[in-house]
Design an enzyme around this catalytic site. Structure first.
Site, PDB file in Angstrom:
ATOM      1  CD  GLU A 111      -2.677   1.053   2.689  1.00 11.96           C
ATOM      2  OE1 GLU A 111      -3.663   1.702   2.694  1.00 11.96           O
ATOM      3  OE2 GLU A 111      -2.001   0.423   3.705  1.00 11.96           O
TER       4      GLU A 111
ATOM      5  CE  LYS B 112      -7.385   1.024   3.832  1.00  7.53           C
ATOM      6  NZ  LYS B 112      -6.058   1.759   4.268  1.00  7.53           N
TER       7      LYS B 112
ATOM      8  CB  CYS C  54      -4.508  -1.630   4.502  1.00  7.22           C
ATOM      9  SG  CYS C  54      -3.263  -1.505   5.978  1.00  7.22           S
TER      10      CYS C  54
END
Length: 298
Positions: free
Chosen positions: A44, A117, A158
């Site tokens: 990331e 995300k 993440c």
């Protein structure tokens, strides 16, 4: 004959200087391509430092459009090395609208899809809600796998890795493996026992997503100490620990806390074989899960 896929990842430090960070990335990509890797995952926000430790409007200048200079460089590398590459961008979608976005580049085809995300944290040292808007929850974005020449990729980012719902939705949409670019580490104020508990939980939950869905999992994390320039905290030590595991959670490759690349020959037929003996999707009680769309069952 088993269907195999040689999968690799790059674990690296990163800096505010994009040129320096991307040069490190490029070295890892060349190393993995020389070993025959066909699919490579980057961590990331690999092009910059992890700037979310503090809130500074000037840092929005780091953001780029989906077809900006960083994306163009990654697309060129994917074409040159003949690989499928999962990279990460701080995306400027519009003025005041920014995303933490994974982009997939497929050999000479260029960018073939992206994932924004969906779960955005807001914790001490991880002030991501200041910078990132969650991805749109639509059937063709949201938790939607990306089709490539090596298979259908379930890419999550993440904080998404803590949510079984995200992994399940990718599996239900036909993802053949789960990929998690991430940036996580220790706050130096935590004692060693707490630090170890956090890292073990992080590894365990992602391996469990593989088990629960009968899918291999690929996780790329960053390394190195990055200071908190606001000086509110002592910064973060990113713990590395990138790994690749199989569909029963079996660890196939595990990195330490240094600059490192991993490469594994994945047996892509094992997911099918595993689901035949552990048919979780068959036995799901979809008639009884309605409350999952509620925030809490009061």
């Amino acid at each position: 004959m088993p269907r195999t896929l040689k999968v690799g990842l790059v674990q690296q430090a990163a800096w505010p200087d994009k040129a320096r960070s991307l040069a490190e990335t490029e070295c890892g990509l060349h190393e993995l391509a020389a070993q025959g890797a066909e699919l490579i995952l980057l961590q990331e926000l690999h092009a910059t430092h992890y700037f979310c430790q503090y809130e500074d409007p000037a840092l929005f200048d780091l953001a780029e459009p989906l077809d900006g200079p960083t994306s163009q460089r990654l697309a060129a590398l994917a074409a040159k090395l003949n690989i499928v590459l999962v990279g990460s961008l701080f995306e400027r979608r519009a003025a005041g609208l920014y995303h933490n976005t994974a982009v997939v580049y497929d050999r000479q085809q260029g960018a073939v899809g992206h994932y924004r995300k969906m779960h955005i944290p807001d914790d001490p040292g991880f002030y991501e809600k200041f910078y990132f808007t969650p991805g749109d929850a639509t059937p063709d974005s949201g938790f939607a796998p990306i089709d490539t020449s090596v298979g259908r990729l379930g890419v999550l980012v993440c904080w998404d890795q803590w949510y079984p719902e995200a992994a399940r939705l990718m599996a239900l949409a036909g993802a053949e493996l789960l990929l998690y670019p991430t940036a996580i580490g220790w706050c130096l104020e935590d004692d060693p026992e707490e630090q170890q508990r956090q890292k073990e939980a992080w590894t365990l939950v992602q391996r469990a997503h593989g088990v629960a869905n009968g899918l291999p999992v690929v996780v790329a994390n960053r390394i190195g100490h990055e200071p908190d320039h606001s000086e509110v905290t002592s910064g973060i030590d990113f713990w590395g620990g990138s790994f690749i595991c199989g569909p029963q959670g079996e660890m196939l490759a595990l990195a330490g806390q240094e600059t490192e690349t991993l490469v594994v020959d994945l047996d892509m037929d094992r997911g099918e074989a595993t689901r035949r003996i552990w048919p979780y999707l068959r036995d799901r009680r979809i008639d009884a899960y309605g409350d999952l769309i509620r925030r809490y069952r009061d």
